[in-house]
Design a protein around this motif. Structure first.
Motif, PDB file in Angstrom:
ATOM      1  N   GLU A 152       0.821  -1.215   0.000  1.00  0.00           N
ATOM      2  CA  GLU A 152       0.000   0.000   0.000  1.00  0.00           C
ATOM      3  C   GLU A 152       0.856   1.266   0.000  1.00  0.00           C
ATOM      4  N   ALA A 153       2.165   1.095   0.046  1.00  0.00           N
ATOM      5  CA  ALA A 153       3.035   2.279   0.188  1.00  0.00           C
ATOM      6  C   ALA A 153       3.058   3.101  -1.092  1.00  0.00           C
ATOM      7  N   ASP A 154       3.354   4.390  -0.942  1.00  0.00           N
ATOM      8  CA  ASP A 154       3.501   5.251  -2.124  1.00  0.00           C
ATOM      9  C   ASP A 154       4.824   4.978  -2.815  1.00  0.00           C
ATOM     10  N   TRP A 155       5.865   4.787  -2.023  1.00  0.00           N
ATOM     11  CA  TRP A 155       7.226   4.635  -2.560  1.00  0.00           C
ATOM     12  C   TRP A 155       7.891   3.433  -1.902  1.00  0.00           C
ATOM     13  N   LEU A 156       9.020   3.013  -2.448  1.00  0.00           N
ATOM     14  CA  LEU A 156       9.622   1.737  -2.043  1.00  0.00           C
ATOM     15  C   LEU A 156      10.058   1.696  -0.586  1.00  0.00           C
ATOM     16  N   ASP A 157      10.593   2.821  -0.087  1.00  0.00           N
ATOM     17  CA  ASP A 157      11.145   2.791   1.272  1.00  0.00           C
ATOM     18  C   ASP A 157      11.110   4.203   1.847  1.00  0.00           C
ATOM     19  N   GLY A 158       9.957   4.577   2.365  1.00  0.00           N
ATOM     20  CA  GLY A 158       9.827   5.932   2.918  1.00  0.00           C
ATOM     21  C   GLY A 158       9.563   6.932   1.805  1.00  0.00           C
ATOM     22  N   PRO A 159      10.100   8.168   1.972  1.00  0.00           N
ATOM     23  CA  PRO A 159       9.814   9.205   0.969  1.00  0.00           C
ATOM     24  C   PRO A 159      10.404   8.878  -0.400  1.00  0.00           C
ATOM     25  N   PHE A 160       9.880   9.517  -1.444  1.00  0.00           N
ATOM     26  CA  PHE A 160      10.410   9.353  -2.802  1.00  0.00           C
ATOM     27  C   PHE A 160      11.923   9.542  -2.787  1.00  0.00           C
ATOM     28  N   SER A 161      12.625   8.683  -3.544  1.00  0.00           N
ATOM     29  CA  SER A 161      14.075   8.803  -3.621  1.00  0.00           C
ATOM     30  C   SER A 161      14.541   8.372  -5.008  1.00  0.00           C
ATOM     31  N   ALA A 162      15.858   8.413  -5.195  1.00  0.00           N
ATOM     32  CA  ALA A 162      16.441   7.967  -6.466  1.00  0.00           C
ATOM     33  C   ALA A 162      16.062   6.513  -6.757  1.00  0.00           C
ATOM     34  N   ALA A 163      15.774   5.741  -5.706  1.00  0.00           N
ATOM     35  CA  ALA A 163      15.349   4.348  -5.902  1.00  0.00           C
ATOM     36  C   ALA A 163      14.047   4.314  -6.686  1.00  0.00           C
ATOM     37  N   ASP A 164      13.101   5.180  -6.310  1.00  0.00           N
ATOM     38  CA  ASP A 164      11.813   5.212  -7.016  1.00  0.00           C
ATOM     39  C   ASP A 164      11.986   5.785  -8.417  1.00  0.00           C
ATOM     40  N   LEU A 165      12.828   6.793  -8.521  1.00  0.00           N
ATOM     41  CA  LEU A 165      13.077   7.382  -9.844  1.00  0.00           C
ATOM     42  C   LEU A 165      13.560   6.305 -10.804  1.00  0.00           C
ATOM     43  N   MET A 166      14.457   5.454 -10.322  1.00  0.00           N
ATOM     44  CA  MET A 166      15.011   4.421 -11.196  1.00  0.00           C
ATOM     45  C   MET A 166      13.999   3.305 -11.441  1.00  0.00           C
ATOM     46  N   PRO A 184      -2.226  -3.510 -10.121  1.00  0.00           N
ATOM     47  CA  PRO A 184      -2.724  -2.136  -9.963  1.00  0.00           C
ATOM     48  C   PRO A 184      -1.835  -1.281  -9.063  1.00  0.00           C
ATOM     49  N   ASP A 185      -1.212  -1.909  -8.050  1.00  0.00           N
ATOM     50  CA  ASP A 185      -0.350  -1.104  -7.169  1.00  0.00           C
ATOM     51  C   ASP A 185       0.881  -0.591  -7.930  1.00  0.00           C
ATOM     52  N   LEU A 186       1.421  -1.415  -8.829  1.00  0.00           N
ATOM     53  CA  LEU A 186       2.581  -0.969  -9.607  1.00  0.00           C
ATOM     54  C   LEU A 186       2.169   0.067 -10.655  1.00  0.00           C
ATOM     55  N   ALA A 187       0.989  -0.143 -11.249  1.00  0.00           N
ATOM     56  CA  ALA A 187       0.500   0.842 -12.229  1.00  0.00           C
ATOM     57  C   ALA A 187       0.313   2.197 -11.533  1.00  0.00           C
ATOM     58  N   ALA A 188      -0.226   2.168 -10.302  1.00  0.00           N
ATOM     59  CA  ALA A 188      -0.437   3.423  -9.566  1.00  0.00           C
ATOM     60  C   ALA A 188       0.907   4.037  -9.151  1.00  0.00           C
TER      61      ALA A 188
END
Ligand code: GTB
Length: 217
Positions: A152-166, A184-188
């Motif tokens: 259910e998380a917005d990003w992989l590990d806490g706030p948005f980071s370079a990890a999510d960007l990649m 659907p969670d990945l699409a979102a």
């Protein structure tokens, strides 16, 4: 110091943002660093001047003073290290974010690239239809646990980071396949990445290049 990156003068995707300069543009936009872009033809990529920056003759590259880098993992990591906003300050959280950058590039991206290559280069082969399910299964083998971890998380590990960007950059390549619709969670997650103002600026900048009218001769 001026930052200069390289990009296709005309990307084969016509501006869908799938060429890898988009992820570098996105990182620079996230940290608010202006940059210049040197546009290259496919022929120029293989010339010695560009191979001096990237021996494999590919885009993107990154130049800043006397530093020249290639490989988007390295470039995005460099940007994230030098500027605030893309990596957490806490040492363990930072190490985890870096782990996810590697996971995106080394574990999730390869089967997605394989799928793209199969569709693009093997679509007309007699064995394509027989092979495709196995290639798609290898993609699902990555999407399933990734989806499980994101939850259910917005990003992989806490706030948005370079990890999510990649990771979002890597997953974007799957959009046209429809495979993300099963998660659907990945699409979102991808949609959240695309909705970031910095991503939009990066996307628009590459689109402008790829839809510009050629200069009159
Ligand atoms: N591992 C390197 C990195 O991450 O920087 C890979 C760099 C790379 O693959 N660059 C590609 C390139 O320069 C462009 S991004 N190719 C030219 C060549 O090798 O001669 C790959 C890419 C290209 C086009 C699309 N598209 O049109 O959809 C998508 C992705």
């Amino acid at each position: 110091m001026t930052i200069t990156i390289t990009a296709f003068e005309r990307s084969p995707d016509g501006g869908k943002g799938l060429a890898r300069d988009t992820r570098v543009r996105w990182a620079l936009e996230e940290v608010g660093q202006p940059y210049a872009v040197r546009l290259l033809s496919f022929r120029a990529l293989k010339e010695p001047a560009h191979r001096a920056l990237n021996p494999f003759g590919q885009i993107p590259t990154y130049e800043e003073g006397d530093l020249a880098l290639f490989e988007t993992g390295s470039i995005v990591f460099h940007i994230a290290e030098r500027h605030t906003g893309l990596l957490p300050a806490d040492a363990n959280a930072r190490a985890r974010a870096i782990t996810w950058i590697f996971a995106a590039l080394n574990t999730v991206e390869p089967p997605i690239l394989e799928l793209g290559t199969a569709r693009l280069l093997e679509g007309d082969k007699s064995w394509y239809a027989e092979r495709l399910p196995a290639v798609e299964d290898r993609v699902r083998n990555r999407l399933e646990p990734l989806s499980g971890r994101l939850g259910e998380a917005d990003w992989l590990d806490g706030p948005f980071s370079a990890a999510d960007l990649m990771m979002v950059s890597v997953l974007l390549r799957l959009k046209s396949s429809g495979m993300l619709n099963d998660y659907p969670d990945l699409a979102a997650y991808v949609a959240r990445g695309e909705a970031r103002p910095a991503y939009k600026r990066a996307f628009d900048a590459q689109l402008a290049v790829n839809t510009a009218k050629p200069a009159a001769t």
